[in-house]
Each structure stands twice: as structure tokens, then as C-alpha cells.
Write an enzyme that holds these catalytic residues in place. Structure first.
Site, mmCIF file in Angstrom:
data_model
loop_
_atom_site.group_PDB
_atom_site.id
_atom_site.type_symbol
_atom_site.label_atom_id
_atom_site.label_comp_id
_atom_site.label_asym_id
_atom_site.label_seq_id
_atom_site.Cartn_x
_atom_site.Cartn_y
_atom_site.Cartn_z
ATOM 1 N N LYS A 13 -12.996 -0.002 -2.511
ATOM 2 C CA LYS A 13 -12.650 0.924 -3.590
ATOM 3 C C LYS A 13 -13.442 0.605 -4.867
ATOM 4 O O LYS A 13 -14.010 1.499 -5.485
ATOM 5 C CB LYS A 13 -11.141 0.850 -3.907
ATOM 6 C CG LYS A 13 -10.236 1.164 -2.721
ATOM 7 C CD LYS A 13 -8.767 1.192 -3.120
ATOM 8 C CE LYS A 13 -8.207 -0.136 -3.619
ATOM 9 N NZ LYS A 13 -8.075 -1.180 -2.579
ATOM 10 N N ARG A 87 0.059 2.707 -6.250
ATOM 11 C CA ARG A 87 0.328 1.854 -5.094
ATOM 12 C C ARG A 87 1.751 2.010 -4.581
ATOM 13 O O ARG A 87 2.112 1.344 -3.607
ATOM 14 C CB ARG A 87 0.117 0.394 -5.482
ATOM 15 C CG ARG A 87 -1.281 -0.166 -5.165
ATOM 16 C CD ARG A 87 -1.321 -1.561 -5.750
ATOM 17 N NE ARG A 87 -2.215 -2.485 -5.122
ATOM 18 C CZ ARG A 87 -3.424 -2.814 -5.605
ATOM 19 N NH1 ARG A 87 -3.916 -2.202 -6.634
ATOM 20 N NH2 ARG A 87 -4.119 -3.763 -5.016
ATOM 21 N N ARG A 126 -16.081 -12.608 -1.155
ATOM 22 C CA ARG A 126 -16.641 -11.871 -2.290
ATOM 23 C C ARG A 126 -16.567 -12.642 -3.598
ATOM 24 O O ARG A 126 -15.698 -13.463 -3.819
ATOM 25 C CB ARG A 126 -15.991 -10.488 -2.409
ATOM 26 C CG ARG A 126 -14.566 -10.494 -2.858
ATOM 27 C CD ARG A 126 -13.982 -9.083 -2.811
ATOM 28 N NE ARG A 126 -12.615 -9.083 -3.271
ATOM 29 C CZ ARG A 126 -11.838 -8.008 -3.337
ATOM 30 N NH1 ARG A 126 -12.291 -6.837 -2.940
ATOM 31 N NH2 ARG A 126 -10.611 -8.105 -3.780
ATOM 32 N N ARG A 160 -12.013 -14.355 -7.477
ATOM 33 C CA ARG A 160 -10.638 -14.076 -7.864
ATOM 34 C C ARG A 160 -9.692 -15.095 -7.233
ATOM 35 O O ARG A 160 -9.838 -15.416 -6.061
ATOM 36 C CB ARG A 160 -10.247 -12.670 -7.397
ATOM 37 C CG ARG A 160 -10.870 -11.591 -8.252
ATOM 38 C CD ARG A 160 -10.665 -10.222 -7.684
ATOM 39 N NE ARG A 160 -9.321 -9.981 -7.181
ATOM 40 C CZ ARG A 160 -8.885 -8.795 -6.769
ATOM 41 N NH1 ARG A 160 -9.704 -7.751 -6.809
ATOM 42 N NH2 ARG A 160 -7.672 -8.636 -6.326
ATOM 43 N N ARG A 171 -1.102 -9.224 0.420
ATOM 44 C CA ARG A 171 -1.510 -7.977 -0.244
ATOM 45 C C ARG A 171 -1.598 -6.846 0.777
ATOM 46 O O ARG A 171 -1.278 -5.695 0.479
ATOM 47 C CB ARG A 171 -2.837 -8.188 -0.980
ATOM 48 C CG ARG A 171 -2.654 -9.001 -2.259
ATOM 49 C CD ARG A 171 -3.916 -9.709 -2.712
ATOM 50 N NE ARG A 171 -5.006 -8.829 -3.033
ATOM 51 C CZ ARG A 171 -6.284 -9.203 -3.090
ATOM 52 N NH1 ARG A 171 -6.618 -10.465 -2.838
ATOM 53 N NH2 ARG A 171 -7.212 -8.345 -3.395
HETATM 54 P P1 AMP Z 1 -6.656 -5.189 -7.033
HETATM 55 O O1 AMP Z 1 -7.691 -5.669 -7.983
HETATM 56 O O2 AMP Z 1 -6.517 -3.685 -7.049
HETATM 57 O O3 AMP Z 1 -6.825 -5.741 -5.641
HETATM 58 O O4 AMP Z 1 -5.248 -5.744 -7.575
HETATM 59 C C1 AMP Z 1 -5.004 -7.133 -7.661
HETATM 60 C C2 AMP Z 1 -3.524 -7.371 -7.862
HETATM 61 O O5 AMP Z 1 -3.097 -6.769 -9.084
HETATM 62 C C3 AMP Z 1 -2.613 -6.781 -6.806
HETATM 63 O O6 AMP Z 1 -2.479 -7.626 -5.664
HETATM 64 C C4 AMP Z 1 -1.303 -6.634 -7.584
HETATM 65 O O7 AMP Z 1 -0.668 -7.880 -7.749
HETATM 66 C C5 AMP Z 1 -1.802 -6.197 -8.965
HETATM 67 N N1 AMP Z 1 -1.942 -4.736 -9.058
HETATM 68 C C6 AMP Z 1 -3.095 -4.029 -9.240
HETATM 69 N N2 AMP Z 1 -2.857 -2.713 -9.286
HETATM 70 C C7 AMP Z 1 -1.515 -2.564 -9.120
HETATM 71 C C8 AMP Z 1 -0.650 -1.442 -9.045
HETATM 72 N N3 AMP Z 1 -1.117 -0.175 -9.131
HETATM 73 N N4 AMP Z 1 0.679 -1.685 -8.854
HETATM 74 C C9 AMP Z 1 1.167 -2.921 -8.762
HETATM 75 N N5 AMP Z 1 0.415 -4.031 -8.796
HETATM 76 C C10 AMP Z 1 -0.926 -3.863 -8.980
#
Ligand code: AMP
Length: 214
Positions: A13, A87, A126, A160, A171
Site C-alpha cells: 500500500k 481498518r 524492509r 520499524r 497485525r
Molecule cells: P501501518 O503503517 O499502516 O502498517 O500501521 C502500523 C500500526 O499503526 C498498526 O499496526 C496499528 O497499530 C497502527 N495503525 C495504523 N493505522 C491504523 C488505523 N487506521 N487504525 C488503527 N490502528 C492503526
């Protein structure tokens, strides 16, 4: 044009969102990036989110929807690529209202379909340039000169803290339990288009472009 990129962690994404921003007049709204920025800045939101993210769980709907509202207001009316948001069902409802309040509505929900085992490898390899944010991977896309960013020449990189196998599995479980169930709602509205996310970055990009330009 307002688009959601939907798919499990590591589906591509962020990579595709960055490409779309570079090629079209759109902004990337990544709640993950917003939360990481809040953590780095030590804001109250960052303090609340840090431990939740490290466990691979979801941050509260109210926090992420507020972040999206703020960033929509800062984006000068440009179309948005929602990356990692919504989400949950509540977030999907909040997004509809946030867009409607601004006289907008979703144009496409692009679902990136991927194989979960391959994702663990993708995610655990990554890393990004600490200076400019360019995305790399240990085996699939290392910098051309080892240890030097192709884009800006920096020698500082970062990974990360939630990109480890245990957290990635958590996740993915969160994605299956809470995010995948919002797809049928968008399907019933005729918004969902599937893309095979296992192809190369260029193949996935071409499939997305074909949808957006149709
Ligand atoms: P990402 O960078 O999109 O993989 O998000 C990393 C982490 O941030 C996720 O595992 C969640 O803990 C939190 N997070 C990101 N976006 C959301 C969202 N829309 N709703 C809830 N938690 C989020």
C-alpha cells in the site's frame, strides 16, 4: 479522486501510494505514518499509540479518524489515497462522514490480494532511508550501492520496530478479524476492485493505473 488502498500489512500500500502521489495530483494519508510522526514528536497521541503499535494491535478509532480529519483539512482539497485507513467498520463510517462533510465521496477501493507467508518475508526485510523515507528491501530492492540511499545519498537507514515476525502475525490477525469484514460493505456499493499484489511493483502499478484511468 478519493481512493482507499486496502490490504494486509506488507501488501504494498505504501509503495503504491507514494508512486501515485509522484505521478498524480493526490496526497497520501497514511495513519501509520501519522502515528509514527506523533510518536517521534512525543505528542499525547504518540504516547498513547506507542505501546499499542508495538504489540501489533489497532489504535483507537477516535484517534485515527481525528488524524485523518486534520490531514484532510491540510491537503488543500486534493484527492486522497487512504493508506492503512479505514481498518474497522467504525473507521469506514467515520470516513464516509468526513468526506461527505467536505462534499466528497469515495471513488475506488483497491484491494491488494497477497499471500500471507510471502508477506512475512517482505515485511521483515524492509527498511527506509532515515533522511528521505525512500523504501528498500534486503533482497527484493536493496540500494544500488550498499549502505547509500539511491534517492538522496544518505547513509542512515531505519527499520520499524513492529516489522518483526511475531508482531507481523498479530497485525495480520487484526487485518483478518477487523479490516477484511469492511470489504463486503464496499462491495455492496460497487466500489471494490481487486489487484494481484504479488506481482512486481511495476505490475501492480500498471493494474492500479488501469483501474484509475478506466
Ligand atoms: P501501518 O503503517 O499502516 O502498517 O500501521 C502500523 C500500526 O499503526 C498498526 O499496526 C496499528 O497499530 C497502527 N495503525 C495504523 N493505522 C491504523 C488505523 N487506521 N487504525 C488503527 N490502528 C492503526
Amino acid at each position: 479522486m478519493d481512493i482507499i488502498l486496502l490490504g494486509p500489512p506488507g501488501a504494498g500500500k505504501g509503495t503504491q501510494a507514494k508512486r501515485l502521489v509522484a505521478e498524480r495530483d493526490l496526497v497520501q494519508l497514511s495513519t501509520g505514518d501519522m502515528l509514527r510522526a506523533a510518536i517521534a514528536a512525543g505528542t499525547p497521541v504518540g504516547l498513547k499509540a506507542k505501546a499499542v503499535m508495538e504489540r501489533g494491535e489497532l489504535v483507537s478509532d477516535a484517534i485515527v479518524s481525528a488524524l485523518i480529519g486534520e490531514h484532510l483539512d491540510k491537503s488543500n482539497g486534493k484527492g486522497a489515497i487512504f493508506d492503512g485507513y479505514p481498518r474497522t467498520g467504525h473507521q469506514a463510517e467515520a470516513l464516509e462522514l468526513l468526506l461527505a462533510d467536505r462534499g466528497r465521496k469515495l471513488d475506488h477501493v483497491i484491494e491488494l490480494k497477497v499471500d500471507e507467508d510471502a508477506l512475512v518475508e517482505r515485511i521483515c526485510g524492509r527498511f527506509t532511508c532515515a533522511q528521505c523515507g525512500a523504501l528498500y528491501h534486503d533482497t527484493a530492492h536493496p540500494p544500488q550501492v550498499e549502505g547509500v540511499c539511491d534517492e538522496c545519498g544518505s547513509t542512515e537507514f531505519k527499520r520499524r520496530p513492529d516489522d518483526n515476525e511475531e508482531t507481523v502475525r498479530k497485525r495480520m490477525a487484526e487485518y483478518r478479524a477487523k479490516t477484511a469484514p469492511i470489504l463486503p460493505v464496499y462491495e455492496s456499493q460497487g466500489l471494490v476492485r481487486e489487484v494481484d499484489g504479488m506481482g512486481t511493483v511495476d505490475e501492480v502499478a500498471a493494474a492500479i493505473d488501469a483501474i484509475l484511468d478506466a
